[in-house]
Design a protein around this motif. Structure first.
Motif, PDB file in Angstrom:
ATOM      1  N   ARG A 153       1.167  -1.262  -0.031  1.00 54.17           N
ATOM      2  CA  ARG A 153       0.063  -0.197   0.085  1.00 54.17           C
ATOM      3  C   ARG A 153       0.835   1.080   0.041  1.00 54.17           C
ATOM      4  NH1 ARG A 153      -5.615  -0.216  -0.854  1.00 54.17           N
ATOM      5  NH2 ARG A 153      -6.282  -2.374  -0.588  1.00 54.17           N
ATOM      6  N   ASN A 174      -0.429  -8.149  -5.169  1.00 52.66           N
ATOM      7  CA  ASN A 174       0.179  -9.341  -5.062  1.00 52.66           C
ATOM      8  C   ASN A 174       0.396 -10.100  -6.280  1.00 52.66           C
ATOM      9  OD1 ASN A 174      -1.199 -11.612  -4.898  1.00 52.66           O
ATOM     10  ND2 ASN A 174      -1.965 -10.985  -2.844  1.00 52.66           N
ATOM     11  N   ASN A 176      -0.364 -12.992  -6.933  1.00 47.95           N
ATOM     12  CA  ASN A 176      -1.597 -14.094  -7.212  1.00 47.95           C
ATOM     13  C   ASN A 176      -2.672 -12.942  -7.936  1.00 47.95           C
ATOM     14  OD1 ASN A 176      -0.415 -16.266  -6.541  1.00 47.95           O
ATOM     15  ND2 ASN A 176      -1.237 -16.227  -4.467  1.00 47.95           N
ATOM     16  N   GLN A 177      -2.918 -11.788  -7.314  1.00 52.37           N
ATOM     17  CA  GLN A 177      -3.789 -10.762  -7.546  1.00 52.37           C
ATOM     18  C   GLN A 177      -3.825 -10.677  -9.162  1.00 52.37           C
ATOM     19  OE1 GLN A 177      -3.441  -7.876  -4.357  1.00 52.37           O
ATOM     20  NE2 GLN A 177      -5.317  -8.697  -3.248  1.00 52.37           N
ATOM     21  N   ARG A 294     -23.866  -8.655   1.066  1.00 55.14           N
ATOM     22  CA  ARG A 294     -24.341  -7.287   1.139  1.00 55.14           C
ATOM     23  C   ARG A 294     -24.102  -6.339   0.057  1.00 55.14           C
ATOM     24  NH1 ARG A 294     -20.282  -3.926   3.999  1.00 55.14           N
ATOM     25  NH2 ARG A 294     -18.221  -4.998   3.697  1.00 55.14           N
ATOM     26  N   PRO A 322     -14.830  -2.228   0.559  1.00 55.69           N
ATOM     27  CA  PRO A 322     -14.358  -3.423   0.311  1.00 55.69           C
ATOM     28  C   PRO A 322     -15.442  -4.416   0.689  1.00 55.69           C
ATOM     29  CG  PRO A 322     -12.662  -2.476   1.366  1.00 55.69           C
ATOM     30  CD  PRO A 322     -13.983  -1.624   1.382  1.00 55.69           C
ATOM     31  N   GLY A 323     -15.541  -5.475  -0.086  1.00 55.51           N
ATOM     32  CA  GLY A 323     -16.851  -6.352   0.069  1.00 55.51           C
ATOM     33  C   GLY A 323     -17.975  -5.980  -0.523  1.00 55.51           C
ATOM     34  N   GLU A 328     -13.483  -5.646  -7.478  1.00 57.51           N
ATOM     35  CA  GLU A 328     -12.870  -5.561  -5.998  1.00 57.51           C
ATOM     36  C   GLU A 328     -11.430  -5.582  -6.059  1.00 57.51           C
ATOM     37  OE1 GLU A 328     -14.746  -9.338  -5.003  1.00 57.51           O
ATOM     38  OE2 GLU A 328     -13.136 -10.358  -5.725  1.00 57.51           O
ATOM     39  N   LEU A 329     -10.866  -5.624  -7.050  1.00 55.91           N
ATOM     40  CA  LEU A 329      -9.161  -5.238  -7.196  1.00 55.91           C
ATOM     41  C   LEU A 329      -9.188  -3.960  -7.967  1.00 55.91           C
ATOM     42  CD1 LEU A 329      -7.666  -8.784  -7.526  1.00 55.91           C
ATOM     43  CD2 LEU A 329      -7.893  -7.460  -5.546  1.00 55.91           C
TER      44      LEU A 329
ATOM     45  N   ASP B  62      -4.975  -6.468   3.763  1.00 61.94           N
ATOM     46  CA  ASP B  62      -5.418  -6.615   2.412  1.00 61.94           C
ATOM     47  C   ASP B  62      -5.692  -8.165   2.325  1.00 61.94           C
ATOM     48  OD1 ASP B  62      -5.415  -4.782  -0.104  1.00 61.94           O
ATOM     49  OD2 ASP B  62      -3.781  -4.077   1.264  1.00 61.94           O
ATOM     50  N   GLY B  63      -6.338  -8.659   1.409  1.00 60.97           N
ATOM     51  CA  GLY B  63      -6.853 -10.012   1.089  1.00 60.97           C
ATOM     52  C   GLY B  63      -5.511 -10.799   1.000  1.00 60.97           C
ATOM     53  N   SER B  65      -3.695 -14.589  -0.693  1.00 55.66           N
ATOM     54  CA  SER B  65      -4.135 -15.497  -1.938  1.00 55.66           C
ATOM     55  C   SER B  65      -3.204 -16.629  -1.937  1.00 55.66           C
ATOM     56  CB  SER B  65      -4.324 -14.747  -2.973  1.00 55.66           C
ATOM     57  OG  SER B  65      -3.367 -14.045  -3.448  1.00 55.66           O
ATOM     58  N   GLN B  88      -9.006  -4.374   6.832  1.00 58.82           N
ATOM     59  CA  GLN B  88      -8.890  -4.699   5.491  1.00 58.82           C
ATOM     60  C   GLN B  88      -9.432  -3.670   4.536  1.00 58.82           C
ATOM     61  OE1 GLN B  88     -11.079  -8.132   4.449  1.00 58.82           O
ATOM     62  NE2 GLN B  88     -10.161  -8.397   2.458  1.00 58.82           N
ATOM     63  N   GLY B  90      -9.002  -3.715   0.866  1.00 56.46           N
ATOM     64  CA  GLY B  90      -9.450  -4.122  -0.518  1.00 56.46           C
ATOM     65  C   GLY B  90      -9.625  -5.640  -0.437  1.00 56.46           C
ATOM     66  N   ALA B  91      -9.955  -6.239  -1.574  1.00 52.49           N
ATOM     67  CA  ALA B  91      -9.992  -7.650  -2.097  1.00 52.49           C
ATOM     68  C   ALA B  91     -11.497  -8.028  -1.252  1.00 52.49           C
ATOM     69  CB  ALA B  91      -9.194  -8.298  -1.509  1.00 52.49           C
ATOM     70  N   GLY B  92     -12.149  -9.006  -2.122  1.00 55.54           N
ATOM     71  CA  GLY B  92     -13.449  -9.469  -1.929  1.00 55.54           C
ATOM     72  C   GLY B  92     -13.487 -10.507  -0.807  1.00 55.54           C
ATOM     73  N   GLU B  93     -12.126 -11.067  -0.095  1.00 58.04           N
ATOM     74  CA  GLU B  93     -12.248 -12.033   0.747  1.00 58.04           C
ATOM     75  C   GLU B  93     -11.167 -11.938   1.518  1.00 58.04           C
ATOM     76  OE1 GLU B  93     -12.906 -13.287  -2.451  1.00 58.04           O
ATOM     77  OE2 GLU B  93     -10.881 -12.501  -2.657  1.00 58.04           O
ATOM     78  N   LEU B  96      -8.047 -16.247  -0.113  1.00 60.26           N
ATOM     79  CA  LEU B  96      -8.654 -16.769  -1.663  1.00 60.26           C
ATOM     80  C   LEU B  96      -7.649 -17.972  -2.052  1.00 60.26           C
ATOM     81  CD1 LEU B  96     -10.318 -16.771  -4.285  1.00 60.26           C
ATOM     82  CD2 LEU B  96      -8.770 -14.862  -5.025  1.00 60.26           C
ATOM     83  N   ARG B 113     -14.263  -8.133   5.285  1.00 58.01           N
ATOM     84  CA  ARG B 113     -14.944  -7.112   4.567  1.00 58.01           C
ATOM     85  C   ARG B 113     -16.158  -7.835   3.895  1.00 58.01           C
ATOM     86  NH1 ARG B 113     -13.492  -1.861   5.303  1.00 58.01           N
ATOM     87  NH2 ARG B 113     -15.622  -1.298   4.767  1.00 58.01           N
ATOM     88  N   GLY B 114     -15.460  -8.735   3.184  1.00 56.29           N
ATOM     89  CA  GLY B 114     -16.348  -9.636   2.177  1.00 56.29           C
ATOM     90  C   GLY B 114     -16.520 -11.203   2.811  1.00 56.29           C
ATOM     91  N   LYS B 118     -12.401 -18.246   0.777  1.00 58.01           N
ATOM     92  CA  LYS B 118     -13.040 -18.648  -0.633  1.00 58.01           C
ATOM     93  C   LYS B 118     -11.942 -19.381  -1.246  1.00 58.01           C
ATOM     94  CE  LYS B 118     -14.864 -16.683  -4.844  1.00 58.01           C
ATOM     95  NZ  LYS B 118     -15.340 -15.486  -5.577  1.00 58.01           N
ATOM     96  N   TYR B 145     -20.192 -14.930   3.162  1.00 58.44           N
ATOM     97  CA  TYR B 145     -19.875 -16.311   3.420  1.00 58.44           C
ATOM     98  C   TYR B 145     -18.703 -16.397   4.426  1.00 58.44           C
ATOM     99  CZ  TYR B 145     -22.936 -16.978  -0.484  1.00 58.44           C
ATOM    100  OH  TYR B 145     -24.025 -17.018  -1.504  1.00 58.44           O
TER     101      TYR B 145
END
Lengths: 357, 402
Positions: A153, A174, A176-177, A294, A322-323, A328-329, B62-63, B65, B88, B90-93, B96, B113-114, B118, B145
């Motif tokens: 960040r 990262n 993987n992202q 949500r 986020p969420g 989302e990225l 951050d998430g 993975s 957190q 960023g990221a959806g989970e 991951l 946050r998400g 996952k 979830y």
């Protein structure tokens, strides 16, 4: 005869003492990433402003929104290799090709060429075993960029186009992202350089304008391209001369469809936003959320024609949380102009059928 | 070459071979830069390696993975290794996983946050001895979830505790060959949900204090549809009484508060030997998918459903689904423990629907079509038995057998 060879060698930049060495192809092809961006010799200067030979700039008709970062794109092709034309999907880049994208922030977006701070330079390298993704983060002086695999960040400040001060926790992805978005059927792949997104006019350094694909073909970089009229074309999302539908679909294709496609990370959602998609329900029309949580924002469907305020698609684009937010990225800020475009598009949809559906 | 030299060469060769094949343990400890050190370990791990996360609290921004096959991610126990995503950005989970043959075990994930953890397209995934929790209790702003394997083959969830998910605590979607066992889901909207999946065994779990305990659903317009062959048995589905707090658009927002087991639009679902009590809407609820859909291959009706040999206590005293209170009033008491919408026609045509509801009494709403509560003609029967319906075989997670 010998004189002619020497002349040819000089023209090609071979053996000329004054010209710098070319891109380090061995390093490009080796499995492990180089620790510093400069190791590859993609640029001739340490601040990466002057590309080396065979490293050429390109632009996209519609780019991904990345928190207002200015992105400069370059492609390197190894000597003797050409890019194969494909009408759909990413062009067929040869092994050894490197796509170079530098993310930078001018202090004031209204003066994009002044006080520019480079943040990161991302490389997509086509190795013999497939594509790999790496990113290099710049130091504060903009003199060196080092490999960063686990993400970071970075605090960024700039003045936006409306003159507002913006402070942002810029996210370096990262490794993987990178693949989360840069993915086709589980394998890493470039996203932007498709024929349709490269098929537009660009300014020439010496003045004048030309079609970008045609320029690549004439320079001997591109193989197998059909005549210009037969090449597909993606609208520029912000070009008011193009239709609202074409602009919105181009925006969704570039900003969403890398995940939201049958072969992308969001395949399980059943929401497919590629430029080729024609089924209204796959585009979200009348489609209930599946695993949005949500993120659905108390709304019932992805797109409610005529009603952006009742459409999850617009709701998630307009969120910075986020969420909830989509994508989302790749962003922390809301792309207000992009949200406005998608809202206009949904508002213009007849209540019964989607445009083009 | 002398004999000794030759022997040394062999030894050296063996050592080299072992060196490359030997599994390594990459240990991560709490402290500054935990985000980067943990993510780096997840990138550096090779197949067979273990990423060992030492006891302590990790404040992550951050998430995380993982995209390497055959890696184990292990903590020091769900009370000892805590990955907190309260900050957190960023990221959806939280975590991951996109690679095959991964085990994640012995740790806790808090306040993402998400979604919590996952895994997508991750075959042979194992979730063992985990806790995923939103520590502020049930809230609409919690993530959807807790554990979320999707689009995967051979999924094992064993000894997992999830609290506070605003959708399903334990959710398995669009997958095949699934076991969820010895787990506990509480204070979620749905405790455990199996959706658009084939061959699932859900057994010896506790689902309590959710809005709905255990759900088996099938939804239209998804890459994998036609969910079938799920066995729900020996679970403790008791006191699901948390008011449904799901955001409105979600499918689980339609789960009536106080539902024990709910089957929607799925085939060959067997519910047996569970303890089902303390659920105010219904002990077992069998319903059709009621929203509009345009997918001709989708079947919105529950069919080939067996409910037998459950221990059923007090349920149905305050039904929270539309029309429920009126029916309860007409019956002059609580609803029967098993409630079926009775739909036997789809798209205006009779459909092949067989049920074997041996645990009664059964309330049959006799709806002429999905969601047609306006035309309900409720009747109560001791049992309803259309036919004997063969039970699916026990789920095997043996890849070679598939």
């Amino acid at each position: 005869m010998r004189r002619r060879l020497v002349l040819l060698a000089a023209l090609l930049g071979l053996g000329a003492a004054s010209s710098p060495p070319g891109v380090d192809l061995d390093l490009v092809l080796q499995e492990a990433p180089a620790p510093r961006l400069s190791d590859y010799r993609l640029f001739v200067d340490e601040s990466a402003d002057r590309p080396n030979g065979r490293v050429v700039p390109y632009t996209l008709a519609t780019p991904l929104f990345t928190d207002h970062a200015e992105k400069s794109r370059l492609v390197f092709t190894p000597p003797g290799a050409r890019i194969g034309y494909t009408a759909t999907g990413v062009l067929d880049f040869p092994v050894g090709a490197v796509l170079v994208k530098t993310f930078a922030y001018p202090a004031d977006l209204r003066r994009p060429d002044r006080d520019v701070r480079k943040v990161e330079t991302r490389l997509l390298i086509h190795k013999a075993s497939g594509w790999t993704a790496q990113t290099y983060v710049w130091n504060a002086e903009g003199t060196a960029a080092v490999l960063k695999r686990a993400g970071a960040r970075l605090p960024v400040r700039f003045t936006d186009l409306q003159g507002r001060e913006v402070a942002l926790d810029y996210a370096v992805p990262n490794q993987n992202q990178c693949k989360t978005c840069h993915q086709v059927d589980g394998a890493l792949s470039p996203l932007g350089p498709k024929a349709r997104n490269l098929n537009h006019e660009v300014a020439l350094a010496g003045g004048g304008r030309t079609n970008q694909l045609e320029r690549w073909r004439r320079a001997g970089l591109l193989d197998g391209a059909p005549p210009p009229a037969a090449r597909p074309h993606l609208a520029a999302w912000d070009d008011p001369r193009q239709s609202l539908d074409a602009r919105a679909r181009a925006y969704l294709d570039v900003n969403c469809a890398h995940c939201h496609s049958p072969s992308g990370s969001a395949s399980n959602s059943g929401l497919f936003l590629t430029a080729e998609e024609t089924r209204p329900s796959a585009l979200g029309v009348g489609k209930p959320p599946v695993a949005a949580g949500r993120g659905a924002g108390d709304l019932a469907v992805g797109i409610d024609p005529g009603h952006p305020e009742r459409s999850i698609l617009a709701f998630r684009m307009a969120s910075g949380e986020p969420g909830v937010m989509m994508p989302e990225l790749g962003r922390a800020l809301i792309h207000e102009e992009g949200v406005a475009l998608i809202r206009d598009w949904i508002r213009a949809m007849p209540a019964q059928a989607p445009p083009g559906g | 070459m002398s004999r000794i030299t030759a022997r040394l060469a062999v030894v050296a060769g063996l050592a080299a071979a072992c060196g490359t094949a030997q599994a390594a343990t990459l240990t991560v400890t709490p402290g500054p830069d935990a985000q980067e050190r943990l993510q780096t370990a997840l990138l550096d791990a090779k197949p067979g390696d273990t990423v060992q996360i030492a006891a302590g609290r990790y404040d992550l921004t951050d998430g995380l993975s993982l995209d390497v096959d055959g890696v184990t991610v292990a903590g020091a126990g769900p009370g000892a290794t805590v990955l907190s995503f309260k900050g957190q950005k960023g990221a959806g989970e939280g975590l991951l996983i996109t690679s095959d043959r991964v085990t994640v075990k012995d740790l806790a994930v808090e306040d993402t946050r998400g979604d919590g953890i996952k895994s997508k397209g991750a075959d042979d995934i194992r979730y063992l001895n985990l806790r995923v929790e939103w520590t502020g209790g049930p809230k609409e702003t919690n993530g959807a979830y807790g554990v979320y394997p999707v689009a995967s083959e051979r999924v094992l969830i064993d000894g997992v505790v999830v609290r506070g998910a605003s959708d399903a605590g334990i959710y398995v979607g669009q997958s095949k060959h699934i076991i969820v066992r010895n787990s506990r889901a509480e204070f979620n909207v749905a405790g455990i949900e199996i959706e658009n999946s084939m061959f699932a065994d859900v057994h010896d779990n506790v689902a309590t204090r959710n809005a709905g305990g255990i759900l088996v659903f099938d939804l239209p317009n998804l890459p994998q549809m036609g969910g079938h062959s799920t066995r729900v048995f020996r679970n403790w589905v008791v006191d699901n009484d948390t008011p449904n707090f799901a955001p409105k658009g979600n499918i689980v927002a339609g789960v009536p508060t106080g539902t024990g087991v709910m089957v929607m639009a799925n085939r060959n679902v067997h519910v047996f030997e569970n303890e089902i009590s303390g659920n105010q809407s219904a002990g077992v609820l069998l319903v059709s998918y009621t929203q509009a859909f345009n997918d001709p291959t989708y079947n919105p009706l529950p069919r080939d459903i067996v409910v037998r040999a459950n221990r059923i206590g007090r349920n149905g005293w305050g039904p929270k689904f539309p029309g429920g209170p009126e029916i309860a009033k007409a019956l002059g008491g609580p609803l029967p423990p098993v409630v079926w919408d009775g739909v036997r026609a789809s798209g205006g045509r009779p459909a092949e629907v067989r049920v074997n509801l041996a645990d009664g009494p059964v309330l049959n709403l006799n709806l002429p079509g999905p969601g047609r509560m306006d035309a309900a003609a409720p009747t109560v029967a001791a049992t309803i038995s259309d036919a004997a319906i063969a039970e699916p075989p026990a789920v095997s997670l043996d890849a070679a057998g598939k």
